[in-house]
Motif scaffolding. Structure first.
Motif, mmCIF file in Angstrom:
data_model
loop_
_atom_site.group_PDB
_atom_site.id
_atom_site.type_symbol
_atom_site.label_atom_id
_atom_site.label_comp_id
_atom_site.label_asym_id
_atom_site.label_seq_id
_atom_site.Cartn_x
_atom_site.Cartn_y
_atom_site.Cartn_z
ATOM 1 N N ASP A 99 0.807 -1.225 0.000
ATOM 2 C CA ASP A 99 0.000 0.000 0.000
ATOM 3 C C ASP A 99 0.839 1.275 0.000
ATOM 4 O O ASP A 99 0.387 2.330 0.420
ATOM 5 N N THR A 100 2.081 1.172 -0.456
ATOM 6 C CA THR A 100 2.890 2.374 -0.627
ATOM 7 C C THR A 100 2.928 2.711 -2.113
ATOM 8 O O THR A 100 2.935 1.840 -2.966
ATOM 9 N N TRP A 101 2.901 3.987 -2.377
ATOM 10 C CA TRP A 101 2.888 4.487 -3.754
ATOM 11 C C TRP A 101 4.001 5.520 -3.914
ATOM 12 O O TRP A 101 4.395 6.150 -2.948
ATOM 13 N N THR A 102 4.409 5.726 -5.156
ATOM 14 C CA THR A 102 5.147 6.954 -5.449
ATOM 15 C C THR A 102 4.095 7.942 -5.939
ATOM 16 O O THR A 102 3.037 7.546 -6.430
ATOM 17 N N ALA A 103 4.413 9.227 -5.802
ATOM 18 C CA ALA A 103 3.460 10.259 -6.226
ATOM 19 C C ALA A 103 3.108 10.073 -7.702
ATOM 20 O O ALA A 103 1.958 10.205 -8.112
ATOM 21 N N VAL A 104 4.143 9.755 -8.498
ATOM 22 C CA VAL A 104 3.938 9.615 -9.951
ATOM 23 C C VAL A 104 2.897 8.543 -10.246
ATOM 24 O O VAL A 104 1.940 8.771 -10.988
ATOM 25 N N SER A 105 3.097 7.373 -9.612
ATOM 26 C CA SER A 105 2.181 6.287 -9.938
ATOM 27 C C SER A 105 0.800 6.542 -9.361
ATOM 28 O O SER A 105 -0.224 6.224 -9.969
ATOM 29 N N PHE A 106 0.756 7.173 -8.205
ATOM 30 C CA PHE A 106 -0.538 7.464 -7.594
ATOM 31 C C PHE A 106 -1.360 8.433 -8.458
ATOM 32 O O PHE A 106 -2.518 8.199 -8.772
ATOM 33 N N LEU A 107 -0.695 9.523 -8.853
ATOM 34 C CA LEU A 107 -1.401 10.527 -9.640
ATOM 35 C C LEU A 107 -1.793 9.978 -11.006
ATOM 36 O O LEU A 107 -2.867 10.255 -11.529
ATOM 37 N N ARG A 108 -0.905 9.158 -11.546
ATOM 38 C CA ARG A 108 -1.144 8.571 -12.845
ATOM 39 C C ARG A 108 -2.398 7.675 -12.787
ATOM 40 O O ARG A 108 -3.287 7.786 -13.627
ATOM 41 N N ASN A 109 -2.446 6.860 -11.757
ATOM 42 C CA ASN A 109 -3.604 5.983 -11.600
ATOM 43 C C ASN A 109 -4.888 6.783 -11.424
ATOM 44 O O ASN A 109 -5.924 6.455 -11.984
ATOM 45 N N ALA A 110 -4.770 7.837 -10.629
ATOM 46 C CA ALA A 110 -5.959 8.654 -10.378
ATOM 47 C C ALA A 110 -6.429 9.305 -11.679
ATOM 48 O O ALA A 110 -7.608 9.347 -11.991
ATOM 49 N N ARG A 111 -5.463 9.780 -12.449
ATOM 50 C CA ARG A 111 -5.813 10.516 -13.652
ATOM 51 C C ARG A 111 -6.357 9.584 -14.734
ATOM 52 O O ARG A 111 -7.240 9.957 -15.489
ATOM 53 N N LEU A 112 -5.794 8.408 -14.803
ATOM 54 C CA LEU A 112 -6.254 7.464 -15.829
ATOM 55 C C LEU A 112 -7.468 6.672 -15.348
ATOM 56 O O LEU A 112 -7.911 5.740 -15.987
ATOM 57 N N LYS A 113 -7.974 7.097 -14.185
ATOM 58 C CA LYS A 113 -9.186 6.491 -13.606
ATOM 59 C C LYS A 113 -9.023 4.989 -13.368
ATOM 60 O O LYS A 113 -9.960 4.213 -13.484
ATOM 61 N N GLN A 114 -7.763 4.594 -13.145
ATOM 62 C CA GLN A 114 -7.573 3.185 -12.848
ATOM 63 C C GLN A 114 -7.877 2.968 -11.371
ATOM 64 O O GLN A 114 -7.616 3.828 -10.548
ATOM 65 N N LYS A 115 -8.416 1.838 -11.083
ATOM 66 C CA LYS A 115 -8.772 1.581 -9.685
ATOM 67 C C LYS A 115 -7.498 1.283 -8.892
ATOM 68 O O LYS A 115 -6.665 0.462 -9.280
ATOM 69 N N GLY A 116 -7.315 1.961 -7.826
ATOM 70 C CA GLY A 116 -6.167 1.678 -6.974
ATOM 71 C C GLY A 116 -6.677 1.426 -5.576
ATOM 72 O O GLY A 116 -7.845 1.679 -5.271
ATOM 73 N N ASN A 117 -5.819 0.892 -4.731
ATOM 74 C CA ASN A 117 -6.265 0.601 -3.377
ATOM 75 C C ASN A 117 -6.000 1.781 -2.463
ATOM 76 O O ASN A 117 -5.074 1.786 -1.688
ATOM 77 N N ILE A 118 -6.798 2.808 -2.621
ATOM 78 C CA ILE A 118 -6.659 3.950 -1.734
ATOM 79 C C ILE A 118 -7.375 3.621 -0.439
ATOM 80 O O ILE A 118 -8.556 3.284 -0.447
ATOM 81 N N GLY A 119 -6.642 3.708 0.637
ATOM 82 C CA GLY A 119 -7.264 3.400 1.915
ATOM 83 C C GLY A 119 -8.026 4.592 2.451
ATOM 84 O O GLY A 119 -8.290 5.554 1.729
ATOM 85 N N GLU A 120 -8.362 4.520 3.722
ATOM 86 C CA GLU A 120 -9.105 5.622 4.329
ATOM 87 C C GLU A 120 -8.193 6.652 4.970
ATOM 88 O O GLU A 120 -8.527 7.817 5.069
ATOM 89 N N LYS A 121 -7.010 6.143 5.432
ATOM 90 C CA LYS A 121 -6.068 7.054 6.069
ATOM 91 C C LYS A 121 -4.819 7.139 5.181
ATOM 92 O O LYS A 121 -4.065 6.181 5.089
ATOM 93 N N VAL A 122 -4.623 8.291 4.567
ATOM 94 C CA VAL A 122 -3.505 8.447 3.631
ATOM 95 C C VAL A 122 -2.467 9.389 4.232
ATOM 96 O O VAL A 122 -2.820 10.473 4.724
ATOM 97 N N VAL A 123 -1.212 8.977 4.215
ATOM 98 C CA VAL A 123 -0.131 9.874 4.629
ATOM 99 C C VAL A 123 0.771 10.108 3.423
ATOM 100 O O VAL A 123 1.226 9.159 2.791
ATOM 101 N N VAL A 124 0.970 11.395 3.092
ATOM 102 C CA VAL A 124 1.859 11.751 1.986
ATOM 103 C C VAL A 124 3.159 12.267 2.583
ATOM 104 O O VAL A 124 3.141 13.134 3.461
ATOM 105 N N LEU A 125 4.272 11.731 2.130
ATOM 106 C CA LEU A 125 5.579 12.173 2.620
ATOM 107 C C LEU A 125 6.185 13.120 1.586
ATOM 108 O O LEU A 125 6.440 12.727 0.452
ATOM 109 N N GLY A 126 6.412 14.366 1.993
ATOM 110 C CA GLY A 126 6.938 15.369 1.073
ATOM 111 C C GLY A 126 6.177 16.667 1.268
ATOM 112 O O GLY A 126 5.027 16.646 1.715
ATOM 113 N N GLY A 127 6.834 17.802 0.935
ATOM 114 C CA GLY A 127 6.181 19.081 1.207
ATOM 115 C C GLY A 127 6.065 19.991 0.000
ATOM 116 O O GLY A 127 5.819 21.187 0.140
ATOM 117 N N GLY A 128 6.240 19.426 -1.181
ATOM 118 C CA GLY A 128 6.142 20.255 -2.390
ATOM 119 C C GLY A 128 4.731 20.250 -2.947
ATOM 120 O O GLY A 128 3.814 19.668 -2.373
#
Lengths: 227, 711
Positions: free
Chosen positions: B225-254
């Motif tokens: 259940d760990t993602w890189t930002a690239v793959s996460f955003l890509r999945n979201a944008r391409l409307k692919q189903k991903g296993n997004i949980g209920e509690k998400v922690v993003v590491l990074g401040g940009g």
């Protein structure tokens, strides 16, 4: 600086009436600085004359314009040589000096004064000038703390103030400072009030011949000094 | 031999600093900072005048995809805007978006003809690749773009969330490229650059972006259940189903971290946390981004470092963190952390997203011979030619620079197109002209003090409840009034007054005395100086200089007004409507607020309007000249209280009074000349103008100007 003021339009129109082709000539020095005869005023005046002409309907002046750096030096007038052939008169927006130099330079050309030469003065604020010097030829500013009683005092008296001063103002106008009160305060500041207590005898203006002339260079041929 | 370069390609490059023969303006800092060197000052001014189509034209001159930039530009221009010194910068990006949307950018068609036989292949259809395609196509080259994904757009499509860049915007630009004749091959992964040359392409541009996300090397980083930002955003944008949980922690401040958290919010996550190394006030993301994210319920945990991802039965259970007292990078770029002892704690999570940077996908290079690659995984190119070590292969965009902005990629693309053109035409590459220009320096504190502060109009954004429910664009575009109002805040840097005719200058000090900003000064030699970087271009000195020695660097003043006046007088002469009334109206604000339009509509026939950029620039002579040309009534209309400048009404009054006095001397009624103050909300100006018109009609009988309208 020599401060001048444009003549009323009616007077200018009366002057130019006999002449068909006119050159309105500006002066790029004092007349420009005091806003009476710079390039802007030249074209403004011409424009005003054209509107007036359009309104009257029976005038057909041809107006051209030019501005020289300084009208009171012959050399600056050289560019006019080729222009004067096409005109009947020059309407000069310069002090009386410039106008006379033009008259001298172009003996056959009528020169009309577009401005009144008012006084020698300094700027108070933008667009406001005050007289400061009467060119009396006998400067006493050393005795009066650098303030000229001839021009700053309405009466031009040499031993002031007179009885017409009230609250530091002149009896002629409540807005006008009394020149002698200004002199007093200035001398007080300089610690030279004793100069107020002296008597200055009346001046003999007859000893100053006109027209005046200044020769700044020594006359080598005769070995005479100017003084 | 290198041939002399005179064709339109190079002129095209010159366009970036294009100026008419009368324009001597200096480059403002916004333009200098923009990677595309867009003429920001010009289009902002055009927006202020209500000339939206013209503004769009200026934008299109320097930007291949203005609609995209209008949404996602990181606007470095606003950071250098000199209004920052006074209050807040001009909202440049939103003004561009306004111009793009109201000017009808989507309707514009760009035509391109094939004038060259050399074919160019572009690998990757991100902003850099599309930009190269656009400019090469305009230069007349047949261009093919290869895209590995099913849709073109690269990071624009898979890296930027929809709420920041709606897909329809990308589609419009792609469609325009196709109309221009660009061939786009999707679902086509290039495995060998050599093969492209075999296929007949004579140059190749590699712009494959940086699509490889990075993860921290900490225990648990490779859990399911760990993602890189690239793959996460890509999945979201391409409307692919991903296993997004209920509690998400993003590491990074940009900004990317915020993109991830806000995307997670919109994808149904219940709790979103962002944790980063930087302290709160040093976070790399833009301030509005942080603010909007917090409104959406995203919790920020600054000054943390991460030790492991907590593994619970093979699933993510949280992130173990330490608190930091401080952090800094040393000269070698090495990170030093000052950890607070005993501050171990954990953030509960079922999904962890690493938003700590990305790099090009090195696997893609395996088939490409002759390319030198840096340790960071980017391609090495020659800075002058943008060429790789392999002849004919050029590269640009994120694959060269590492992660950078869209605008930067567009600029590189444009540059690369010109360099590829140089290569194909066997020419020595010419450096861009903008390098020669020095941007203007800071305003002096004493100048800053005299500039009127005006509030920056922030664009509206969707209410929080509405925006978290969908991927709708968050920012709303300005309305007409807000845009013109905001655009008027521009300080017109570098267009100010200069003493063009030093020999005419009588050093009368009029300029020094009338300047509301105290800019002109006498130098030690007794010459008047008007520092270009301080002048606010109000034009008061230009209209007052008795020697007419001063001009504005951009022809906004006397020359422009006289030309407009002449034009109007000619037009009026043809129609011969009586009475002829000429009005000098401030163009700023008036168009946008509709006041000028209602003036035109409401006024009786025979009123001709000379648009001016500030009523104080109308000189007394010009007012008189209007009468000379046959006008029977003249009026000056300033923009009233909205005016961004100082003392304007005073100087308008001065000019009007001077002319009224002269009219009286001529025997004409001074009432023929009036000054009005128009303001946005005021209905009075139209009434006042109508009563003025009626009065002029009556005056016609009292004193007739016999002259016919001239010309």
């Amino acid at each position: 600086m020599i401060v001048s003021e444009r003549k009323p339009l009616a007077e200018i129109r009366r002057m130019i009436a006999p002449y068909q082709r006119l050159l309105t000539l500006g002066c790029g020095t004092c007349a420009t600085v005091c806003g009476a005869g710079g390039e802007r005023e030249v074209s403004f005046l011409n424009s005003a004359l054209r509107v007036a002409q359009a309104k009257s309907g029976n005038e057909t002046h041809t107006l051209s314009e030019y501005t020289v750096k300084r009208q009171c030096d012959l050399e600056f007038l050289d560019p006019l040589v080729e222009k004067v052939g096409d005109i009947d008169a020059i309407l000069a927006l310069s002090c009386g000096i410039g106008m006379q130099v033009i008259a001298e330079r172009f003996p056959d050309m009528p020169v009309l004064p577009g401005v009144n030469t008012s006084f020698m003065g300094a700027v108070d604020e933008y667009g406001v000038w005050d007289e400061r010097c009467a060119a009396c030829g006998d400067c006493r500013l050393e005795e009066t703390g650098g303030i000229c009683p001839i021009t700053r005092c309405t009466k031009g008296i040499l031993n002031g103030p007179c009885a017409g001063t009230k609250d530091g103002k002149c009896e002629v106008s409540k807005d006008m400072d009394c020149g002698w009160i200004l002199i007093y305060k200035r001398l007080e500041g300089l610690g030279q009030l004793e100069k107020m207590r002296r008597y200055y005898p009346p001046r003999n203006f007859r000893t100053i011949p006109r027209p005046k002339r200044i020769i700044s260079q020594a006359n080598i041929d005769t070995g005479e000094d100017n003084d | 031999m290198y041939s002399a370069v005179t064709d339109n390609t190079q002129q095209n490059q010159g366009n970036r600093t294009k100026k008419s023969s009368t324009d001597h303006s200096l480059m403002p800092p916004c333009q200098a900072t923009c990677p595309l060197h867009m003429d920001i000052r010009e289009y902002v001014d055009l927006v202020a005048q209500g000339k939206i189509m013209e503004a769009l034209q200026v934008i299109r001159d320097d930007n291949p995809f203005p609609s995209i930039c209008a949404y996602v530009c990181d606007y470095p221009c606003e950071d250098t805007c000199r209004r920052c010194q006074v209050d807040k910068p001009v909202a440049i990006r939103m003004l561009k978006r306004f111009a793009v949307e109201f000017g009808g950018d989507r309707m514009i068609q760009v035509k391109a003809e094939t004038t060259h036989r050399e074919r160019v292949a572009i690998v990757g259809s991100g902003p850099a690749g599309l930009s190269v395609a656009y400019y090469l196509r305009k230069l007349g080259y047949p261009v093919t773009v290869f895209e590995a994904d099913s849709k073109p757009g690269g990071m624009l499509r898979v890296g930027i969330p929809e709420y920041r860049l709606p897909p329809k915007i990308i589609d419009t630009e792609i469609q325009r490229l196709i109309q221009m004749g660009v061939e786009i091959k999707v679902n086509t992964r290039v495995v060998s650059l050599d093969r492209l040359f075999d296929m007949g392409y004579q140059a190749v541009f590699v712009a494959i972006g940086a699509h490889q996300g990075r993860k921290l090397r900490i225990p648990g980083a490779d859990l399911d259940d760990t993602w890189t930002a690239v793959s996460f955003l890509r999945n979201a944008r391409l409307k692919q189903k991903g296993n997004i949980g209920e509690k998400v922690v993003v590491l990074g401040g940009g900004n990317v971290a915020f993109d991830c958290a806000r995307t997670a919010r919109r994808s149904g996550a219940k709790e979103m946390h962002i944790a980063c190394l930087e302290p709160r006030d040093e976070m790399l993301a833009d301030a509005p981004e942080i603010e909007q994210a917090e409104e959406e319920g995203i919790v920020i945990h600054p000054s943390r470092t991460f030790t492991r991802i907590i593994d619970k039965d093979g699933h993510v259970a949280g992130v173990e963190c330490l608190k930091l007292r401080s952090m800094e990078f040393d000269k070698e770029g090495k990170l030093h952390l000052d950890i607070i002892e005993g501050s171990e704690h954990s953030l509960a999570a079922d999904t962890v997203i690493f938003a700590i940077g990305q790099c090009p996908d090195l696997n893609l290079f395996s088939g490409l011979s002759g390319l030198e690659v840096t340790k960071q995984g980017t391609i090495v190119i020659d800075q002058a030619t943008l060429s790789t070590h392999h002849p004919g292969i050029f590269a640009g965009g994120d694959v060269v620079t590492g992660t950078a902005s869209v605008t930067q990629a567009l600029a590189t693309g444009r540059e690369a197109a010109f360099r590829i053109n140089d290569y194909l035409q066997h020419r020595y590459p010419l450096a861009g002209k903008e390098a020669e220009e020095n941007p203007l320096g800071d305003l002096f504190p004493e100048t800053v003090e005299t500039i009127r502060k005006t509030e920056r109009l922030e664009p509206s954004i969707l209410p929080t409840e509405a925006r978290v429910k969908s991927f709708e664009a968050v920012e709303l575009v300005y309305d007409w009034e807000a845009a013109t109002e905001e655009a008027r805040r521009c300080l017109h840097c570098g267009t100010g007054a200069e003493i063009l005719f030093q020999d005419k200058c009588a050093t009368c000090l009029a300029c020094l005395r009338v300047c509301p900003y105290h800019v002109p000064y006498l130098d030690d030699s007794g010459t008047i100086q008007i520092p270009a970087d301080q002048c606010q271009a109000c034009g008061i000195c230009v209209a007052e200089c008795p020697a007419k020695a001063i001009v504005l660097r951009k022809p906004y003043g006397r020359q422009q007004i006289s030309e407009e006046l002449d034009h109007i007088v000619k037009a009026a002469a043809q129609l011969n409507l009586k009475p002829l009334i000429i009005g000098f109206c401030c163009q700023y604000g008036l168009s946008g607020t509709g006041t000028l339009a209602s003036l035109r509509r409401g006024a009786k026939a025979g009123i001709w309007i000379v648009p001016v950029l500030c009523a104080a620039k109308v000189e007394a002579e010009q007012l008189l000249y209007a009468f000379e040309m046959g006008a029977e009534g003249v009026f000056v209309a300033g923009c009233g209280e909205q005016c961004a400048r100082e003392n304007i009404a005073f100087w308008v009054r001065q000019h009007v009074e001077k002319v009224r006095k002269t009219l009286a001397q001529i025997g004409l009624e001074p009432e023929r000349l009036e000054a009005f103050n128009l303001s946005a909300t005021d209905e009075e100006p139209v009434k006042a103008l109508n009563s003025f018109t009626e009065k002029i009609g009556e005056l016609c009988f009292a004193s007739v100007i016999t002259q016919e309208v001239k010309r």
